[in-house]
Design a protein around this motif. Sequence first.
Motif, PDB file in Angstrom:
ATOM      1  N   SER A   1       0.848  -1.195   0.000  1.00 18.01           N
ATOM      2  CA  SER A   1       0.000   0.000   0.000  1.00 18.01           C
ATOM      3  C   SER A   1       0.887   1.250   0.000  1.00 18.01           C
ATOM      4  O   SER A   1       2.070   1.180   0.342  1.00 18.01           O
ATOM      5  N   ILE A   2       0.282   2.377  -0.381  1.00 20.77           N
ATOM      6  CA  ILE A   2       1.022   3.650  -0.367  1.00 20.77           C
ATOM      7  C   ILE A   2       1.532   3.923   1.059  1.00 20.77           C
ATOM      8  O   ILE A   2       2.670   4.372   1.248  1.00 20.77           O
ATOM      9  N   ALA A   3       0.699   3.630   2.051  1.00 27.10           N
ATOM     10  CA  ALA A   3       1.112   3.871   3.447  1.00 27.10           C
ATOM     11  C   ALA A   3       2.352   3.034   3.781  1.00 27.10           C
ATOM     12  O   ALA A   3       3.289   3.534   4.411  1.00 27.10           O
ATOM     13  N   GLN A   4       2.358   1.771   3.337  1.00 28.06           N
ATOM     14  CA  GLN A   4       3.538   0.908   3.597  1.00 28.06           C
ATOM     15  C   GLN A   4       4.780   1.466   2.906  1.00 28.06           C
ATOM     16  O   GLN A   4       5.862   1.478   3.484  1.00 28.06           O
ATOM     17  N   ILE A   5       4.595   1.908   1.660  1.00 30.40           N
ATOM     18  CA  ILE A   5       5.733   2.441   0.900  1.00 30.40           C
ATOM     19  C   ILE A   5       6.307   3.660   1.628  1.00 30.40           C
ATOM     20  O   ILE A   5       7.514   3.774   1.820  1.00 30.40           O
ATOM     21  N   PHE A   6       5.435   4.559   2.075  1.00 31.40           N
ATOM     22  CA  PHE A   6       5.905   5.744   2.804  1.00 31.40           C
ATOM     23  C   PHE A   6       6.654   5.330   4.063  1.00 31.40           C
ATOM     24  O   PHE A   6       7.674   5.921   4.404  1.00 31.40           O
ATOM     25  N   SER A   7       6.129   4.310   4.770  1.00 35.30           N
ATOM     26  CA  SER A   7       6.795   3.972   6.028  1.00 35.30           C
ATOM     27  C   SER A   7       8.131   3.272   5.769  1.00 35.30           C
ATOM     28  O   SER A   7       9.048   3.378   6.560  1.00 35.30           O
ATOM     29  N   GLU A   8       8.261   2.620   4.615  1.00 34.20           N
ATOM     30  CA  GLU A   8       9.532   1.920   4.341  1.00 34.20           C
ATOM     31  C   GLU A   8      10.581   2.812   3.676  1.00 34.20           C
ATOM     32  O   GLU A   8      11.750   2.745   4.022  1.00 34.20           O
ATOM     33  N   VAL A   9      10.158   3.619   2.719  1.00 29.69           N
ATOM     34  CA  VAL A   9      11.168   4.395   1.968  1.00 29.69           C
ATOM     35  C   VAL A   9      10.933   5.908   2.051  1.00 29.69           C
ATOM     36  O   VAL A   9      11.667   6.680   1.440  1.00 29.69           O
ATOM     37  N   GLY A  10       9.918   6.298   2.814  1.00 28.19           N
ATOM     38  CA  GLY A  10       9.661   7.718   3.018  1.00 28.19           C
ATOM     39  C   GLY A  10       9.114   8.402   1.772  1.00 28.19           C
ATOM     40  O   GLY A  10       8.966   7.779   0.709  1.00 28.19           O
TER      41      GLY A  10
ATOM     42  N   ARG B   1      -8.954   5.547   2.066  1.00 23.96           N
ATOM     43  CA  ARG B   1      -7.517   5.563   1.708  1.00 23.96           C
ATOM     44  C   ARG B   1      -6.717   6.413   2.673  1.00 23.96           C
ATOM     45  O   ARG B   1      -7.120   7.528   3.005  1.00 23.96           O
ATOM     46  N   ILE B   2      -5.588   5.877   3.098  1.00 28.50           N
ATOM     47  CA  ILE B   2      -4.734   6.616   4.033  1.00 28.50           C
ATOM     48  C   ILE B   2      -3.764   7.481   3.236  1.00 28.50           C
ATOM     49  O   ILE B   2      -3.071   6.996   2.350  1.00 28.50           O
ATOM     50  N   ARG B   3      -3.743   8.785   3.560  1.00 24.70           N
ATOM     51  CA  ARG B   3      -2.736   9.666   2.966  1.00 24.70           C
ATOM     52  C   ARG B   3      -1.687   9.938   4.044  1.00 24.70           C
ATOM     53  O   ARG B   3      -1.952  10.697   4.985  1.00 24.70           O
ATOM     54  N   PRO B   4      -0.521   9.316   3.899  1.00 25.01           N
ATOM     55  CA  PRO B   4       0.482   9.441   4.961  1.00 25.01           C
ATOM     56  C   PRO B   4       0.799  10.892   5.331  1.00 25.01           C
ATOM     57  O   PRO B   4       1.013  11.191   6.508  1.00 25.01           O
TER      58      PRO B   4
END
Length: 178
Positions: A53-62, A126-129
């Motif tokens: 998910s986009i949220a996972q991507i943000f938490s892994e690679v910012g 949808r979560i927007r980080p």
Amino acid sequence: MPNGSTNESNSPHLILVGLPGSGKSTIGRRVARRLARPFIDFDSEIERREGKSIAQIFSEVGEPGFRELELALTRELAKTGGMVLAPGGGWTTIPGAAALLHPPARMIYLRVKAEVAIGRILRGRRIRPLLQTANPLDTLKTLLAEREAGYLEADHVIDVEVVKSQQLIATIARLALP
Ligand code: S3P
């Protein structure tokens, strides 16, 4: 990703830009259906490719890592045409990204007030980080202030709050025609 090998693949892409909650994905999908063109929602395409998910991507690679993925997808799309594209709300902030497609793509800014957009975002799932803050409305207003100049690089600006969605889709579809 659709390979763009439709009859329209030589025509320019149509790109919808604007804040999260401006309707890029919903409207874009419907415009694409009306024009019988492939539709790419950047977030969905990136999630599909990464299997996250986009949220996972943000938490892994910012955010920088996510912007790299958006830029890579943009580079690919620059080799094709004739699609309706809905990049995420931060896409216009990536140096050089919009210029890869526009021109020749037609770019349309779906303008919406932050107060209206935030209501839509909070009602959705949808979560927007970037909006996971103490005051998402203030954050969105700040993002709009930072981004509006980039959105206004569009060829057309449509105030989405004042038109019904049927009319919005018809208007955008007309703007896509040569
Ligand atoms: C972002 C908007 C989101 C998504 C990501 C970052 C942004 O897309 O790409 O959460 O920077 O405004 P939508 O505009 O489709 O919500």
